[in-house]
Scaffold this motif. Structure first.
Motif, PDB file in Angstrom:
ATOM      1  N   SER A  71      41.793  55.218   4.303  1.00  0.00           N
ATOM      2  CA  SER A  71      40.980  54.120   4.832  1.00  0.00           C
ATOM      3  C   SER A  71      41.490  52.768   4.320  1.00  0.00           C
ATOM      4  O   SER A  71      41.452  51.778   5.048  1.00  0.00           O
ATOM      5  N   LEU A  72      41.996  52.734   3.096  1.00  0.00           N
ATOM      6  CA  LEU A  72      42.557  51.487   2.555  1.00  0.00           C
ATOM      7  C   LEU A  72      43.808  51.081   3.335  1.00  0.00           C
ATOM      8  O   LEU A  72      43.984  49.918   3.682  1.00  0.00           O
ATOM      9  N   HIS A  73      44.671  52.057   3.625  1.00  0.00           N
ATOM     10  CA  HIS A  73      45.870  51.765   4.417  1.00  0.00           C
ATOM     11  C   HIS A  73      45.489  51.302   5.823  1.00  0.00           C
ATOM     12  O   HIS A  73      46.095  50.377   6.364  1.00  0.00           O
ATOM     13  N   SER A  74      44.480  51.938   6.404  1.00  0.00           N
ATOM     14  CA  SER A  74      44.006  51.538   7.723  1.00  0.00           C
ATOM     15  C   SER A  74      43.482  50.104   7.691  1.00  0.00           C
ATOM     16  O   SER A  74      43.784  49.294   8.579  1.00  0.00           O
ATOM     17  N   PHE A  75      42.701  49.795   6.664  1.00  0.00           N
ATOM     18  CA  PHE A  75      42.165  48.444   6.498  1.00  0.00           C
ATOM     19  C   PHE A  75      43.298  47.438   6.346  1.00  0.00           C
ATOM     20  O   PHE A  75      43.298  46.385   7.004  1.00  0.00           O
ATOM     21  N   ALA A  76      44.272  47.756   5.494  1.00  0.00           N
ATOM     22  CA  ALA A  76      45.414  46.859   5.293  1.00  0.00           C
ATOM     23  C   ALA A  76      46.155  46.632   6.602  1.00  0.00           C
ATOM     24  O   ALA A  76      46.492  45.492   6.945  1.00  0.00           O
ATOM     25  N   ASN A  77      46.391  47.695   7.353  1.00  0.00           N
ATOM     26  CA  ASN A  77      47.087  47.563   8.635  1.00  0.00           C
ATOM     27  C   ASN A  77      46.287  46.710   9.616  1.00  0.00           C
ATOM     28  O   ASN A  77      46.856  45.884  10.335  1.00  0.00           O
ATOM     29  N   ASN A  78      44.980  46.913   9.650  1.00  0.00           N
ATOM     30  CA  ASN A  78      44.132  46.103  10.533  1.00  0.00           C
ATOM     31  C   ASN A  78      44.135  44.629  10.112  1.00  0.00           C
ATOM     32  O   ASN A  78      44.109  43.740  10.964  1.00  0.00           O
ATOM     33  N   MET A  79      44.170  44.382   8.809  1.00  0.00           N
ATOM     34  CA  MET A  79      44.238  43.003   8.304  1.00  0.00           C
ATOM     35  C   MET A  79      45.572  42.364   8.698  1.00  0.00           C
ATOM     36  O   MET A  79      45.618  41.192   9.069  1.00  0.00           O
ATOM     37  N   ILE A  80      46.635  43.147   8.630  1.00  0.00           N
ATOM     38  CA  ILE A  80      47.959  42.648   9.043  1.00  0.00           C
ATOM     39  C   ILE A  80      47.938  42.335  10.532  1.00  0.00           C
ATOM     40  O   ILE A  80      48.390  41.267  10.964  1.00  0.00           O
ATOM     41  N   GLN A  81      47.407  43.265  11.334  1.00  0.00           N
ATOM     42  CA  GLN A  81      47.339  43.069  12.792  1.00  0.00           C
ATOM     43  C   GLN A  81      46.499  41.847  13.160  1.00  0.00           C
ATOM     44  O   GLN A  81      46.800  41.154  14.127  1.00  0.00           O
ATOM     45  N   ALA A  82      45.467  41.567  12.385  1.00  0.00           N
ATOM     46  CA  ALA A  82      44.603  40.410  12.641  1.00  0.00           C
ATOM     47  C   ALA A  82      45.242  39.109  12.155  1.00  0.00           C
ATOM     48  O   ALA A  82      44.704  38.023  12.394  1.00  0.00           O
ATOM     49  N   GLY A  83      46.383  39.215  11.465  1.00  0.00           N
ATOM     50  CA  GLY A  83      47.071  38.029  10.961  1.00  0.00           C
ATOM     51  C   GLY A  83      46.445  37.448   9.714  1.00  0.00           C
ATOM     52  O   GLY A  83      46.651  36.283   9.386  1.00  0.00           O
ATOM     53  N   LEU A  84      45.683  38.276   8.990  1.00  0.00           N
ATOM     54  CA  LEU A  84      44.978  37.786   7.802  1.00  0.00           C
ATOM     55  C   LEU A  84      45.772  37.975   6.516  1.00  0.00           C
ATOM     56  O   LEU A  84      45.522  37.274   5.534  1.00  0.00           O
ATOM     57  N   ILE A  85      46.675  38.938   6.507  1.00  0.00           N
ATOM     58  CA  ILE A  85      47.555  39.161   5.369  1.00  0.00           C
ATOM     59  C   ILE A  85      48.946  39.486   5.907  1.00  0.00           C
ATOM     60  O   ILE A  85      49.105  39.811   7.085  1.00  0.00           O
ATOM     61  N   SER A  86      49.925  39.420   5.027  1.00  0.00           N
ATOM     62  CA  SER A  86      51.297  39.707   5.434  1.00  0.00           C
ATOM     63  C   SER A  86      51.633  41.166   5.161  1.00  0.00           C
ATOM     64  O   SER A  86      50.918  41.857   4.431  1.00  0.00           O
ATOM     65  N   GLU A  87      52.720  41.617   5.741  1.00  0.00           N
ATOM     66  CA  GLU A  87      53.175  42.985   5.500  1.00  0.00           C
ATOM     67  C   GLU A  87      53.775  43.139   4.103  1.00  0.00           C
ATOM     68  O   GLU A  87      53.752  44.228   3.550  1.00  0.00           O
ATOM     69  N   ASP A  88      54.306  42.054   3.566  1.00  0.00           N
ATOM     70  CA  ASP A  88      54.931  42.104   2.243  1.00  0.00           C
ATOM     71  C   ASP A  88      53.929  42.555   1.186  1.00  0.00           C
ATOM     72  O   ASP A  88      52.813  42.060   1.117  1.00  0.00           O
ATOM     73  N   GLY A  89      54.326  43.484   0.383  1.00  0.00           N
ATOM     74  CA  GLY A  89      53.485  43.937  -0.718  1.00  0.00           C
ATOM     75  C   GLY A  89      52.355  44.846  -0.306  1.00  0.00           C
ATOM     76  O   GLY A  89      51.504  45.184  -1.120  1.00  0.00           O
ATOM     77  N   GLN A  90      52.295  45.250   0.959  1.00  0.00           N
ATOM     78  CA  GLN A  90      51.187  46.092   1.399  1.00  0.00           C
ATOM     79  C   GLN A  90      51.595  47.548   1.611  1.00  0.00           C
ATOM     80  O   GLN A  90      50.847  48.326   2.182  1.00  0.00           O
ATOM     81  N   SER A  91      52.784  47.930   1.140  1.00  0.00           N
ATOM     82  CA  SER A  91      53.188  49.333   1.263  1.00  0.00           C
ATOM     83  C   SER A  91      52.305  50.215   0.381  1.00  0.00           C
ATOM     84  O   SER A  91      52.040  51.358   0.709  1.00  0.00           O
ATOM     85  N   GLU A  92      51.870  49.676  -0.731  1.00  0.00           N
ATOM     86  CA  GLU A  92      50.917  50.346  -1.630  1.00  0.00           C
ATOM     87  C   GLU A  92      49.738  49.397  -1.853  1.00  0.00           C
ATOM     88  O   GLU A  92      49.565  48.856  -2.943  1.00  0.00           O
TER      89      GLU A  92
END
Length: 154
Positions: free
Chosen positions: A64-85
């Motif tokens: 669910s955390l990875h899903s949330f991170a991906n959704n945040m990236i898709q929404a343009g709220l955070i970057s992909e950098d540093g979100q692998s973990e």
């Protein structure tokens, strides 16, 4: 050494900086807007500081955390950098740090609405968290900036 000429130039410069009363009013309004956006940022930080532990517990499941991170990236709220973990802390820190660069109240509101939308779309307890954070943000802004509305119902 004291120089009457230098002093006169400084005094003349100070006199030239004096503005008519009408211009000062506009300047104060601009400062008020800055104070509002600063107040919004401080309110957002305070709300996330208070809710970070509950969000962390809610997102214990790494899927669910990875899903949330991906959704945040898709929404343009955070970057992909540093979100692998991703961690809830890094996601929230990047989200709130991004708000530091938003100069207008309306854009800050839109940014927060996007965040809340990401939580709402995850449904269940995540939607409950979104509703609580939304209410906390409104209350915090009302406390910090009486008379200013934080519009999160767009």
């Amino acid at each position: 050494l004291y120089s009457p000429t230098k002093r006169l130039k400084l005094d003349d410069q100070k006199l030239s900086d004096v503005k008519p009363k009408g211009e000062k009013t506009v300047e104060l309004e601009e400062k008020g807007d800055d104070m509002n956006t600063d107040g919004f940022r401080q309110s957002i930080d305070a709300v996330f500081d208070r809710n970070i532990d509950a969000l962390h517990r809610l997102f214990r499941n790494s899927r669910s955390l990875h899903s949330f991170a991906n959704n945040m990236i898709q929404a343009g709220l955070i970057s992909e950098d540093g979100q692998s973990e991703p961690t809830m802390k890094t996601i929230i820190e990047e989200f709130t740090a991004g708000i530091e660069f938003i100069p207008e109240q309306e854009k800050i509101e839109e940014h927060c609405i996007k965040f809340l939308s990401v939580l709402y779309t995850m449904k269940g307890s995540f939607a409950l968290a979104a509703e609580k954070i939304k209410n906390d943000l409104i209350k915090e802004v009302n406390k910090k900036l009486p008379g200013v509305q934080f519009k999160l119902d767009k």
